[in-house]
Enzyme design. Sequence first.
Site, short mmCIF file in Angstrom:
data_model
loop_
_atom_site.label_atom_id
_atom_site.label_comp_id
_atom_site.label_asym_id
_atom_site.label_seq_id
_atom_site.Cartn_x
_atom_site.Cartn_y
_atom_site.Cartn_z
N GLU A 28 6.84 -20.84 -77.58
CA GLU A 28 7.15 -20.23 -76.28
C GLU A 28 7.81 -18.87 -76.50
O GLU A 28 7.66 -17.96 -75.70
CB GLU A 28 8.06 -21.17 -75.50
CG GLU A 28 8.36 -20.70 -74.10
CD GLU A 28 9.18 -21.69 -73.32
OE1 GLU A 28 8.59 -22.67 -72.82
OE2 GLU A 28 10.40 -21.50 -73.23
N HIS A 31 -3.11 -14.22 -68.98
CA HIS A 31 -2.77 -13.43 -67.79
C HIS A 31 -2.95 -14.24 -66.50
O HIS A 31 -3.54 -13.77 -65.53
CB HIS A 31 -3.54 -12.11 -67.76
CG HIS A 31 -2.97 -11.12 -68.71
ND1 HIS A 31 -3.19 -11.20 -70.07
CD2 HIS A 31 -2.17 -10.05 -68.51
CE1 HIS A 31 -2.56 -10.21 -70.67
NE2 HIS A 31 -1.92 -9.49 -69.75
N CYS A 56 14.87 -20.63 -65.90
CA CYS A 56 13.45 -20.97 -66.00
C CYS A 56 12.86 -21.52 -64.70
O CYS A 56 11.66 -21.77 -64.61
CB CYS A 56 13.21 -21.96 -67.13
SG CYS A 56 13.51 -21.22 -68.75
#
Length: 139
Positions: free
Chosen positions: A129, A71, A23
């Site tokens: 998530e 986005h 991550c």
Amino acid sequence: MYILKGEHSFDSAHFLANYQGKCSNIHGHRWRVIAEICGEELEQNGQLRGMVVDFGDIKKDIKKMVDDHDHALIIEKGTMKEITLNCLKEDNFNIIEVDFRPTAEEFSRYFYEILERKGYSVKRVTVYETPTNSATYEK
């Protein structure tokens, strides 16, 4: 207590600075945000009679809130080299800098506070998530 739920999703990228693992690299998610709005009483008069709040308002406000993040590359302020950040901005990438580490836990609090500032009586906000991993914030 009446509890109303509204949800919307958005796609964005992030990374976790100072994290040891995958991550720490830029990666994306389809974030799913579920907001629960509560109220002890129903409206007694007018168009909202029999409601806590209008579902249309909840839907519109949640959609606007999460669409603002859609986005985008969401980064914690100060975690990317200034030259890199400037290059991305010069190429018109949608970069959102936040004052927190962009984790599901932090996003749940962040979205809770946005809805609270809009005047909703927020019970909790859950942010997924992944389809099976979520974090919830409630006061």
